[in-house]
Design a protein around this motif. Structure first.
Motif, PDB file in Angstrom:
ATOM      1  N   ALA A 115      17.084  -8.567 -46.421  1.00  0.00           N
ATOM      2  CA  ALA A 115      15.898  -9.078 -45.741  1.00  0.00           C
ATOM      3  C   ALA A 115      15.793 -10.586 -45.931  1.00  0.00           C
ATOM      4  CB  ALA A 115      14.643  -8.399 -46.282  1.00  0.00           C
ATOM      5  N   ARG A 116      15.252 -11.281 -44.924  1.00  0.00           N
ATOM      6  CA  ARG A 116      15.216 -12.735 -44.967  1.00  0.00           C
ATOM      7  C   ARG A 116      14.432 -13.253 -46.170  1.00  0.00           C
ATOM      8  NH1 ARG A 116      17.214 -17.528 -42.249  1.00  0.00           N
ATOM      9  NH2 ARG A 116      16.513 -19.033 -43.783  1.00  0.00           N
ATOM     10  N   ALA A 117      13.294 -12.657 -46.472  1.00  0.00           N
ATOM     11  CA  ALA A 117      12.483 -13.136 -47.595  1.00  0.00           C
ATOM     12  C   ALA A 117      13.238 -13.011 -48.909  1.00  0.00           C
ATOM     13  CB  ALA A 117      11.166 -12.374 -47.660  1.00  0.00           C
ATOM     14  N   ARG A 121      14.652 -16.102 -51.365  1.00  0.00           N
ATOM     15  CA  ARG A 121      14.366 -16.187 -52.801  1.00  0.00           C
ATOM     16  C   ARG A 121      15.662 -16.355 -53.603  1.00  0.00           C
ATOM     17  NH1 ARG A 121      10.438 -12.217 -51.562  1.00  0.00           N
ATOM     18  NH2 ARG A 121      11.882 -10.534 -52.127  1.00  0.00           N
ATOM     19  N   ARG A 122      16.662 -15.583 -53.248  1.00  0.00           N
ATOM     20  CA  ARG A 122      17.950 -15.675 -53.938  1.00  0.00           C
ATOM     21  C   ARG A 122      18.574 -17.057 -53.736  1.00  0.00           C
ATOM     22  NH1 ARG A 122      21.539 -14.764 -57.914  1.00  0.00           N
ATOM     23  NH2 ARG A 122      23.678 -14.501 -57.161  1.00  0.00           N
ATOM     24  N   ALA A 123      18.514 -17.571 -52.512  1.00  0.00           N
ATOM     25  CA  ALA A 123      19.070 -18.893 -52.224  1.00  0.00           C
ATOM     26  C   ALA A 123      18.347 -19.975 -53.021  1.00  0.00           C
ATOM     27  CB  ALA A 123      18.981 -19.189 -50.729  1.00  0.00           C
ATOM     28  N   ALA A 124      17.028 -19.881 -53.092  1.00  0.00           N
ATOM     29  CA  ALA A 124      16.255 -20.869 -53.846  1.00  0.00           C
ATOM     30  C   ALA A 124      16.644 -20.861 -55.325  1.00  0.00           C
ATOM     31  CB  ALA A 124      14.763 -20.601 -53.678  1.00  0.00           C
ATOM     32  N   GLU A 125      16.863 -19.668 -55.876  1.00  0.00           N
ATOM     33  CA  GLU A 125      17.285 -19.556 -57.277  1.00  0.00           C
ATOM     34  C   GLU A 125      18.635 -20.229 -57.489  1.00  0.00           C
ATOM     35  OE1 GLU A 125      17.430 -15.405 -58.025  1.00  0.00           O
ATOM     36  OE2 GLU A 125      15.253 -15.130 -58.087  1.00  0.00           O
TER      37      GLU A 125
END
Length: 240
Positions: A115-117, A121-125
């Motif tokens: 899912a995009r959300a 979140r994973r990308a931001a981490e």
């Protein structure tokens, strides 16, 4: 006994009528190892990487990665295998210039159905972990070579791969940026990431891996631990 992450048995690959690009290669890589594949151009190291990545198939022998018989996979199975098991980092980054940093990083997760959300979140981490979160909305063309390679590493780690493959990851970088990427790979390995780096650069092999496998004329000729690699490097510098 620990199950290997990579197990190649008697792998050979020939293209057209030329000599074998790889000849009866056998290699085992355990979880948490950082292995450098060293050799000059045309030695067979890129062929070896492509076989591990499922981008090519051997003529003979078996390729098993994290319990998957990669040599038996069809096109769809190979794509699924790469999305779920393998992260890849290339010499020239292979980022999409018309996508932002974040969109480049989330792409593998979106292709895998995340899912995009959750992907955001994973990308931001990952961007924070790799020290490039301030560039999340930038486009790759505005970044330095070292920053673009960090984005490529973040993308490779997006789906939490068992194995990280790096093909000449410092080849397009200046010395300072190359050292930065080397430290990054060292840190990832210290956290338990299994890494295989294909390179002709002995300094890179010495700095971020604990084992070096040498290939010449399609054959694995040496398999050295970290102490032997360091001694080899000292000897090479003394001979100059």
């Amino acid at each position: 006994m620990t199950t290997p992450v990579i197990e190649l048995r008697g792998v050979s690959r020939r293209y057209d009528d030329g000599p074998p690009a790889l000849h009866e290669a056998s290699l085992t890589v355990q979880p948490g190892e950082a292995v450098a594949i060293l050799g000059p151009s045309g030695s067979g190291k890129s062929t070896l990487l492509n076989l591990i990545a499922g981008l090519d198939r051997p003529d003979t022998g078996t390729v098993t990665v994290d319990g998957v018989r990669v040599d038996r996979l069809g096109e769809a199975g190979s794509a699924l295998y790469r999305r779920s098991k393998v992260g890849m980092v290339f010499q020239f980054f292979n980022l999409l210039d018309d996508l932002t940093v974040t969109d480049n990083v989330v792409l593998p997760a979106r292709l895998a159905g995340m899912a995009r959300a959750e992907a955001d979140r994973r990308a931001a981490e990952l961007l924070e972990l790799l020290g490039i979160d301030r560039h999340a909305r930038a486009y790759p063309g505005r970044l330095s070579g070292g920053e673009r390679q960090r984005v490529a590493v973040a993308r490779a780690l997006m789906n939490r791969p068992t194995l990280l493959l790096a093909d000449e990851p410092t080849g397009a970088l200046d010395t300072a940026a190359g050292q930065d990427v080397s430290r990054l790979l060292t840190g990832l390995n210290a956290e338990g990431q299994t890494i295989v780096v294909v390179t002709h650069d002995l300094a890179l092999a010495r700095s971020c891996t604990n084992r070096t496998v040498r290939i010449a004329d399609g054959r694995i000729t040496e398999d050295l631990g970290s102490q032997a690699v360091a001694s080899d490097a000292v000897a090479s510098q003394a001979a100059r």
